[in-house]
Motif scaffolding. Structure first.
Motif, mmCIF file in Angstrom:
data_model
loop_
_atom_site.group_PDB
_atom_site.id
_atom_site.type_symbol
_atom_site.label_atom_id
_atom_site.label_comp_id
_atom_site.label_asym_id
_atom_site.label_seq_id
_atom_site.Cartn_x
_atom_site.Cartn_y
_atom_site.Cartn_z
ATOM 1 N N PHE A 248 1.952 38.947 16.880
ATOM 2 C CA PHE A 248 2.837 38.136 16.041
ATOM 3 C C PHE A 248 2.232 37.996 14.653
ATOM 4 C CE2 PHE A 248 3.983 34.066 14.186
ATOM 5 C CZ PHE A 248 5.352 34.151 14.212
ATOM 6 N N THR A 249 3.024 38.259 13.645
ATOM 7 C CA THR A 249 2.589 38.081 12.257
ATOM 8 C C THR A 249 3.719 37.399 11.493
ATOM 9 O OG1 THR A 249 3.495 40.195 11.544
ATOM 10 C CG2 THR A 249 1.203 40.193 12.301
ATOM 11 N N LEU A 250 3.410 36.908 10.319
ATOM 12 C CA LEU A 250 4.464 36.328 9.490
ATOM 13 C C LEU A 250 5.507 37.375 9.145
ATOM 14 C CD1 LEU A 250 2.517 33.978 7.059
ATOM 15 C CD2 LEU A 250 3.976 33.357 8.977
ATOM 16 N N GLN A 251 5.056 38.607 8.940
ATOM 17 C CA GLN A 251 5.995 39.680 8.631
ATOM 18 C C GLN A 251 6.954 39.922 9.795
ATOM 19 O OE1 GLN A 251 4.199 43.421 7.669
ATOM 20 N NE2 GLN A 251 6.144 44.421 7.248
ATOM 21 N N SER A 252 6.431 39.873 11.028
ATOM 22 C CA SER A 252 7.301 40.094 12.179
ATOM 23 C C SER A 252 8.254 38.921 12.398
ATOM 24 C CB SER A 252 6.470 40.340 13.445
ATOM 25 O OG SER A 252 5.772 39.181 13.816
ATOM 26 N N ALA A 253 7.877 37.740 11.903
ATOM 27 C CA ALA A 253 8.732 36.566 12.067
ATOM 28 C C ALA A 253 9.757 36.430 10.946
ATOM 29 C CB ALA A 253 7.880 35.303 12.116
ATOM 30 N N PHE A 254 9.561 37.154 9.860
ATOM 31 C CA PHE A 254 10.454 37.046 8.710
ATOM 32 C C PHE A 254 11.891 37.308 9.134
ATOM 33 C CE2 PHE A 254 12.690 38.930 5.086
ATOM 34 C CZ PHE A 254 12.598 37.872 4.194
ATOM 35 N N PRO B 102 18.453 30.742 8.305
ATOM 36 C CA PRO B 102 18.270 29.593 7.407
ATOM 37 C C PRO B 102 19.381 28.571 7.595
ATOM 38 C CG PRO B 102 19.003 31.524 6.180
ATOM 39 C CD PRO B 102 18.771 31.965 7.593
ATOM 40 N N THR B 103 19.052 27.325 7.317
ATOM 41 C CA THR B 103 20.055 26.269 7.420
ATOM 42 C C THR B 103 21.026 26.390 6.265
ATOM 43 O OG1 THR B 103 18.687 24.745 6.178
ATOM 44 C CG2 THR B 103 18.475 24.687 8.574
ATOM 45 N N ARG B 104 22.210 25.916 6.494
ATOM 46 C CA ARG B 104 23.235 25.957 5.454
ATOM 47 C C ARG B 104 23.272 24.587 4.765
ATOM 48 N NH1 ARG B 104 24.084 30.462 7.236
ATOM 49 N NH2 ARG B 104 25.564 31.497 8.529
ATOM 50 N N GLY B 105 23.119 24.597 3.476
ATOM 51 C CA GLY B 105 23.161 23.356 2.723
ATOM 52 C C GLY B 105 21.876 22.565 2.865
ATOM 53 N N SER B 106 21.788 21.512 2.104
ATOM 54 C CA SER B 106 20.587 20.686 2.157
ATOM 55 C C SER B 106 20.702 19.693 3.311
ATOM 56 C CB SER B 106 20.396 19.947 0.833
ATOM 57 O OG SER B 106 21.486 19.089 0.616
ATOM 58 N N GLN B 107 19.551 19.310 3.824
ATOM 59 C CA GLN B 107 19.508 18.345 4.918
ATOM 60 C C GLN B 107 18.530 17.236 4.561
ATOM 61 O OE1 GLN B 107 18.436 20.711 8.321
ATOM 62 N NE2 GLN B 107 20.564 21.051 8.843
ATOM 63 N N ASP B 108 18.830 16.044 5.028
ATOM 64 C CA ASP B 108 17.968 14.894 4.804
ATOM 65 C C ASP B 108 16.893 14.900 5.885
ATOM 66 O OD1 ASP B 108 16.752 12.477 4.384
ATOM 67 O OD2 ASP B 108 18.574 11.279 4.619
ATOM 68 N N LEU B 109 15.692 15.315 5.518
ATOM 69 C CA LEU B 109 14.603 15.434 6.484
ATOM 70 C C LEU B 109 14.267 14.094 7.122
ATOM 71 C CD1 LEU B 109 12.686 17.413 7.787
ATOM 72 C CD2 LEU B 109 11.083 17.041 5.925
ATOM 73 N N ASP B 110 14.276 13.027 6.346
ATOM 74 C CA ASP B 110 13.986 11.694 6.900
ATOM 75 C C ASP B 110 15.016 11.308 7.962
ATOM 76 O OD1 ASP B 110 11.695 11.274 5.383
ATOM 77 O OD2 ASP B 110 12.842 10.464 3.694
ATOM 78 N N ALA B 111 16.282 11.634 7.729
ATOM 79 C CA ALA B 111 17.332 11.325 8.706
ATOM 80 C C ALA B 111 17.142 12.149 9.976
ATOM 81 C CB ALA B 111 18.709 11.579 8.107
ATOM 82 N N LEU B 112 16.757 13.406 9.830
ATOM 83 C CA LEU B 112 16.512 14.246 11.004
ATOM 84 C C LEU B 112 15.365 13.691 11.845
ATOM 85 C CD1 LEU B 112 16.866 17.822 9.447
ATOM 86 C CD2 LEU B 112 18.442 16.696 11.025
ATOM 87 N N ILE B 113 14.294 13.255 11.182
ATOM 88 C CA ILE B 113 13.148 12.677 11.887
ATOM 89 C C ILE B 113 13.561 11.397 12.603
ATOM 90 C CG2 ILE B 113 10.896 11.559 11.560
ATOM 91 C CD1 ILE B 113 10.428 13.629 9.267
ATOM 92 N N ARG B 114 14.325 10.546 11.901
ATOM 93 C CA ARG B 114 14.802 9.295 12.503
ATOM 94 C C ARG B 114 15.660 9.578 13.733
ATOM 95 N NH1 ARG B 114 15.749 7.436 7.698
ATOM 96 N NH2 ARG B 114 17.915 8.089 7.683
ATOM 97 N N ASP B 115 16.568 10.549 13.616
ATOM 98 C CA ASP B 115 17.435 10.912 14.747
ATOM 99 C C ASP B 115 16.618 11.419 15.934
ATOM 100 O OD1 ASP B 115 19.605 10.183 13.229
ATOM 101 O OD2 ASP B 115 20.197 12.258 12.737
ATOM 102 N N ALA B 116 15.606 12.224 15.657
ATOM 103 C CA ALA B 116 14.768 12.757 16.730
ATOM 104 C C ALA B 116 14.004 11.630 17.422
ATOM 105 C CB ALA B 116 13.804 13.803 16.177
#
Length: 91
Positions: A49-55, A60-74
């Motif tokens: 496994f390499t970063l190149q193989s994971a590329f 990718p996610t569509r649009g911006s997401q509120d990271l704090d809200a995602l953490i709170r939901d989790a």
């Protein structure tokens, strides 16, 4: 020791036999490495496994997401799961 025979195509492609794919745990689009030993023997191994193989392996996610809200939901979801487990353990 088992041996498997495969035929090359006009474009020098070869299908890796199913048993070899199982042993190497290969999935479609995985990479393999050919190693030529000093005695002329060729080894086929699964590429590490390499970063190149994971590329591009994660869409990718569509649009911006509120990271704090995602953490709170989790955290809320984990709290609810723990509460359910505690209730079930008391029963």
């Amino acid at each position: 020791m088992q041996t498997f025979t495969a035929t090359t195509t006009q474009r020098n492609s070869v299908t890796i036999p199913a048993e070899v794919r199982r042993v190497l745990r290969l999935k479609p689009r995985d990479q393999v490495t050919f190693t030529i030993e000093d005695d002329g023997t060729v080894r086929l191994t699964r590429s590490p496994f390499t970063l190149q193989s994971a590329f591009a392996s994660v869409e990718p996610t569509r649009g911006s997401q509120d990271l704090d809200a995602l953490i709170r939901d989790a955290k809320d979801e984990k709290t609810e799961q723990t509460m359910r487990e505690l209730r079930d353990a008391r029963s």
